[in-house]
Design an enzyme around this catalytic site. Structure first.
Site, short mmCIF file in Angstrom:
data_model
loop_
_atom_site.label_atom_id
_atom_site.label_comp_id
_atom_site.label_asym_id
_atom_site.label_seq_id
_atom_site.Cartn_x
_atom_site.Cartn_y
_atom_site.Cartn_z
N TRP A 320 2.85 7.79 1.41
CA TRP A 320 3.99 7.20 0.72
C TRP A 320 4.05 7.67 -0.72
O TRP A 320 5.14 7.86 -1.28
CB TRP A 320 3.88 5.67 0.76
CG TRP A 320 4.95 4.96 -0.01
CD1 TRP A 320 6.16 4.54 0.47
CD2 TRP A 320 4.94 4.58 -1.39
NE1 TRP A 320 6.90 3.93 -0.53
CE2 TRP A 320 6.16 3.94 -1.69
CE3 TRP A 320 4.00 4.72 -2.42
CZ2 TRP A 320 6.48 3.44 -2.95
CZ3 TRP A 320 4.31 4.23 -3.68
CH2 TRP A 320 5.53 3.59 -3.93
N HIS A 321 2.89 7.89 -1.33
CA HIS A 321 2.85 8.27 -2.74
C HIS A 321 3.34 9.70 -2.98
O HIS A 321 3.75 10.01 -4.10
CB HIS A 321 1.43 8.12 -3.30
CG HIS A 321 1.07 6.72 -3.63
ND1 HIS A 321 0.62 5.82 -2.68
CD2 HIS A 321 1.09 6.04 -4.81
CE1 HIS A 321 0.38 4.66 -3.26
NE2 HIS A 321 0.67 4.76 -4.54
N GLY A 322 3.27 10.53 -2.00
CA GLY A 322 3.75 11.88 -2.23
C GLY A 322 3.45 12.81 -1.07
O GLY A 322 2.57 12.54 -0.24
#
Length: 486
Positions: A320-322
């Site tokens: 989700w963060h990248g």
């Protein structure tokens, strides 16, 4: 082009002055217009994506009650929202990974060149609308019958681009009902949070960032001590940067009559990684728990399944963060920490926490915190260990490539020699001390408005000093908020 601090202050002042001259419905219209102007200032073309998610999820939720196709409607919403994330956030990542795999086995395919911009904040508002639809599907929420109210909930500009990820059960009722004009104490607390957030971001996070970035740009030539101080510095930077944004968001919302959830509760005072994740980015960690970990089975299906569920949740949380294998590895490492601690810690029941005095707000995600007191002296080693485990994972989070992260870790483990740049230590040490002092003071008082018990004159002097520091340190170009990229 994004808002800088001065532009945002002017923008917010105009909205604030106009806002409190209007009745409820025109207030919501103003908030919607302001939110779309705020978001479109960066790139107006991506307004269509937010509008699409808003209209789709509003329509899907309205159609759900009593419908025999409730599950199909849910999957339609999930497919559309995750599809947007897949295209705009992960398309290049999946293509590059596939071509990298083909090259590993000896093939040399022609790699297409795609220029896909990542819409700022797409992960935040997408998760927000997804949780709304899921809650309606589960029967925990009555769908909104007013598209304007729902659109304001999705696009509310103080928390639009970097959270916290609000639940409809908490924020939507505040949009739907008239807000009371804030009294003097509420105004002061809102302004305090804004000033505190600016201080964290401009004075602490940005100052440390300028000293830490060269360390990560030259991991091969840096000494072990430089690398160690560098990762301490990044730990300060990401916390002060992200919690600073959250403070500004909460303070701005409070001045408009809204109450946003707390996103951080002094996470570096945690005694273990499990507690760390209950105190760090709370809106995301509780989202992952309630909409991923628990539906997967949580801890209800045995020891091995619990470990699998934890790993799956954290791996996807990392992604989700990248769009990077570094983030996946970061999530996997966090999952390993959590699974290991899960095996060792005793079971704590919710009713025991309530009996011990822990409060639960039915409108907010339940955050079970084993102990919200300051760590005792004998717990300091556990706090330091937890902090350094978090720092270990931050190496993966911050490094540009997985190889860079490995080089960084090896440089520390092998006690690589070399000199230490005094500018690095001079930037990191004061920021580290300031962070600890702020966290200890807030934990001791039990409130983010840590200096409110002080006399008005003392408070005024502190606000003046903090604002003066923000002005002095904001002379250079300020790095963007870290979580704008997510």
């Amino acid at each position: 082009m994004t808002f800088n601090s001065v532009t945002f202050i002017v923008f917010f002042a105009i909205v604030f002055v106009t806002y409190w001259r209007l009745p409820h419905k025109p207030q919501n219209i103003l908030l919607l217009v302001a939110s779309y102007v705020f978001y479109g200032w960066w790139d107006w073309r991506f307004l269509s994506l937010m509008l699409f998610s808003t209209v789709l999820d509003y329509s899907v939720a309205r159609a759900m009650p009593g419908s025999p196709n409730r599950k199909r409607l849910l999957w339609l919403s999930m497919a559309a929202n995750l599809g947007l994330l897949g295209v705009f956030k992960y398309c290049n990542f999946f293509i590059d990974s596939a071509y990298g795999l083909l090259e590993t086995i000896g093939l040399e395919p022609t790699r297409p060149t795609l220029e896909i911009l990542l819409p700022v904040g797409i992960s935040f508002y997408t998760f927000q609308t997804m949780s709304y639809v899921i809650d309606v599907y589960r029967g925990r929420l009555v769908p909104s019958r007013n598209l304007l109210d729902f659109a304001v909930f999705v696009s509310f500009f103080p928390q639009l681009v970097a959270g916290p990820i609000e639940r409809a059960t908490h924020l939507l009722p505040q949009v739907q009902t008239p807000r009371a004009r804030p009294d003097a104490a509420t105004m002061e607390s809102g302004l305090f949070l804004i000033v505190l957030g600016l201080f964290k971001k401009v004075v602490l996070a940005d100052t440390v960032a300028r000293a830490v970035d060269p360390v990560f740009n030259d991991t091969g030539g840096a000494s072990a001590l430089t690398l160690l101080i560098g990762i301490w510095g990044f730990a300060v930077q990401i916390y002060m940067d992200f919690s600073g944004y959250s403070d500004i968001a909460r303070g701005s919302a409070r001045l408009l009559g809204f109450d946003l959830m707390v996103n951080f509760r002094q996470p570096y005072l945690s005694r273990n990684i499990t507690e760390f994740w209950r105190l760090w980015h709370i809106s995301l960690s509780t989202w992952l728990r309630d909409y991923l970990y628990i539906p997967l089975g949580g801890n209800r299906r045995g020891r091995r399944r619990t470990q699998v569920n934890l790993m799956t949740t954290m791996l996807l949380g990392g992604l989700w963060h990248g769009a990077s294998w570094n983030f996946v590895a970061w999530g996997g490492l966090q999952g390993l920490f959590l699974a290991r601690e899960r095996e060792q810690r005793p079971k704590v029941r919710t009713h025991e926490l309530v009996a011990a005095g822990h409060r639960f707000d039915p409108g907010l995600p339940k955050v079970e915190v084993p102990d919200d007191r300051l760590p005792s002296l004998r717990q300091i080693p556990a706090v330091l260990l937890t902090f350094h485990l978090a720092c270990l994972s931050w190496i993966l989070f911050r490094s540009d490539t997985f190889g860079d992260a490995v080089d960084y870790m090896l440089g520390i483990v092998t006690l690589r020699g070399g000199s230490l740049d005094p500018n690095l230590w001079a930037a990191v040490l004061p920021a580290l001390v300031a962070m600890v002092v702020l966290d200890v003071a807030q934990r001791r008082v039990g409130d983010d408005a840590v200096f409110f018990p002080a006399r008005p004159l003392v408070r005024g002097l502190l606000y003046g000093l903090w604002l003066g520091a923000v002005i002095v340190f904001s002379g250079e170009t300020s790095p963007p908020f870290i979580y704008f990229q997510f």
